[in-house]
Design a protein around this motif. Structure first.
Motif, PDB file in Angstrom:
ATOM      1  N   TRP A  68       0.827  -1.206   0.000  1.00  0.00           N
ATOM      2  CA  TRP A  68       0.000   0.000   0.000  1.00  0.00           C
ATOM      3  C   TRP A  68       0.858   1.251   0.000  1.00  0.00           C
ATOM      4  O   TRP A  68       0.550   2.225  -0.682  1.00  0.00           O
ATOM      5  CB  TRP A  68      -0.937   0.017   1.197  1.00  0.00           C
ATOM      6  N   LEU A  69       1.943   1.230   0.766  1.00  0.00           N
ATOM      7  CA  LEU A  69       2.840   2.387   0.799  1.00  0.00           C
ATOM      8  C   LEU A  69       3.424   2.680  -0.585  1.00  0.00           C
ATOM      9  O   LEU A  69       3.737   3.817  -0.897  1.00  0.00           O
ATOM     10  CB  LEU A  69       3.962   2.165   1.819  1.00  0.00           C
ATOM     11  N   GLN A  70       3.553   1.639  -1.393  1.00  0.00           N
ATOM     12  CA  GLN A  70       4.062   1.804  -2.756  1.00  0.00           C
ATOM     13  C   GLN A  70       2.941   2.043  -3.764  1.00  0.00           C
ATOM     14  O   GLN A  70       3.185   2.141  -4.959  1.00  0.00           O
ATOM     15  CB  GLN A  70       4.867   0.571  -3.159  1.00  0.00           C
ATOM     16  N   GLY A  71       1.696   2.101  -3.272  1.00  0.00           N
ATOM     17  CA  GLY A  71       0.557   2.354  -4.145  1.00  0.00           C
ATOM     18  C   GLY A  71      -0.012   1.114  -4.801  1.00  0.00           C
ATOM     19  O   GLY A  71      -0.841   1.210  -5.705  1.00  0.00           O
ATOM     20  N   LYS A  72       0.399  -0.070  -4.363  1.00  0.00           N
ATOM     21  CA  LYS A  72      -0.102  -1.323  -4.928  1.00  0.00           C
ATOM     22  C   LYS A  72      -1.333  -1.774  -4.150  1.00  0.00           C
ATOM     23  O   LYS A  72      -1.260  -1.954  -2.934  1.00  0.00           O
ATOM     24  CB  LYS A  72       0.968  -2.407  -4.850  1.00  0.00           C
ATOM     25  N   PRO A  73      -2.467  -2.001  -4.815  1.00  0.00           N
ATOM     26  CA  PRO A  73      -3.716  -2.364  -4.116  1.00  0.00           C
ATOM     27  C   PRO A  73      -3.781  -3.844  -3.735  1.00  0.00           C
ATOM     28  O   PRO A  73      -4.635  -4.586  -4.190  1.00  0.00           O
ATOM     29  CB  PRO A  73      -4.789  -2.000  -5.141  1.00  0.00           C
ATOM     30  N   THR A  74      -2.907  -4.273  -2.859  1.00  0.00           N
ATOM     31  CA  THR A  74      -2.853  -5.668  -2.417  1.00  0.00           C
ATOM     32  C   THR A  74      -4.020  -5.978  -1.481  1.00  0.00           C
ATOM     33  O   THR A  74      -4.356  -5.183  -0.616  1.00  0.00           O
ATOM     34  CB  THR A  74      -1.517  -5.935  -1.696  1.00  0.00           C
ATOM     35  N   VAL A  75      -4.613  -7.151  -1.675  1.00  0.00           N
ATOM     36  CA  VAL A  75      -5.725  -7.586  -0.835  1.00  0.00           C
ATOM     37  C   VAL A  75      -5.165  -8.181   0.456  1.00  0.00           C
ATOM     38  O   VAL A  75      -4.197  -8.937   0.437  1.00  0.00           O
ATOM     39  CB  VAL A  75      -6.577  -8.638  -1.578  1.00  0.00           C
ATOM     40  N   ALA A 125      -6.101   8.412  -2.509  1.00  0.00           N
ATOM     41  CA  ALA A 125      -5.331   9.627  -2.214  1.00  0.00           C
ATOM     42  C   ALA A 125      -3.846   9.313  -2.000  1.00  0.00           C
ATOM     43  O   ALA A 125      -3.108  10.132  -1.454  1.00  0.00           O
ATOM     44  CB  ALA A 125      -5.912  10.335  -0.994  1.00  0.00           C
ATOM     45  N   ARG A 126      -3.388   8.128  -2.426  1.00  0.00           N
ATOM     46  CA  ARG A 126      -1.984   7.749  -2.227  1.00  0.00           C
ATOM     47  C   ARG A 126      -1.036   8.729  -2.908  1.00  0.00           C
ATOM     48  O   ARG A 126       0.025   9.038  -2.385  1.00  0.00           O
ATOM     49  CB  ARG A 126      -1.751   6.321  -2.743  1.00  0.00           C
TER      50      ARG A 126
END
Length: 167
Positions: free
Chosen positions: A124-131, A141-142
């Motif tokens: 998430w910190l890298q903007g990847k929408p991991t489940v 808003a990343r």
């Protein structure tokens, strides 16, 4: 020098010190190893238990899901806790007290009353929408440095808010 004039001089000197202090930035507590990621900002974790628990403050984070370090800071920039993890172990140092656990998941459960989705968090910190099981992350808003994640299952409900510092 009259008392009134002395008070004015002291007030001006104090204001000058406040301006200088406001211009300074807190020293970084972590130095990322070559090839390791680094993030800093503010974080809030809320757990909706019978007695709701809210933990918030500034943070510095370096590493990855397998090994890393997290430093939590109070508003004055003093270290509140230092968390370190690697495969098979995790520890949190708060002042003179140290807590040990076999995993970061177990340690966050002990410290916060809920475990956090660490593997997904790094994505998430890298903007990847991991489940992550039970969690829904809002990464809309990343690009402005904001992440919001909520967990509804299993109970208790929890939320994680992150506001990243500008690079």
């Amino acid at each position: 020098m009259s008392l009134q004039r002395r008070q004015i001089c002291l007030a001006i000197a104090g204001a000058g010190l406040l301006v200088l202090a406001g211009c300074s930035t807190a020293a970084r507590q972590l130095e990322a190893a070559p090839g390791q990621s680094y993030w800093s900002g503010r974080m809030s974790v809320q757990v909706q238990q019978s007695t709701p628990q809210n933990t918030s403050g500034s943070f510095e984070l370096s590493g990855n899901r397998d090994a890393g370090e997290l430093v939590l800071l109070n508003p004055l920039g003093n270290i509140v806790a230092r968390v370190q993890w690697s495969p098979g172990q995790a520890s949190a140092q708060q002042g003179t007290q140290t807590r040990q656990a076999s995993s970061l998941d177990e340690l966050t459960q002990d410290l916060l009353g809920t475990s956090l989705p660490i593997a997904a968090l790094f994505d998430w910190l890298q903007g990847k929408p991991t489940v992550a099981a039970g969690w829904q992350a809002d990464l809309d808003a990343r690009s402005e440095g904001r992440i919001l994640a909520r967990r509804t299952d299993p109970l208790p409900e929890a939320s994680l808010r992150i506001v990243l510092d500008a690079p």
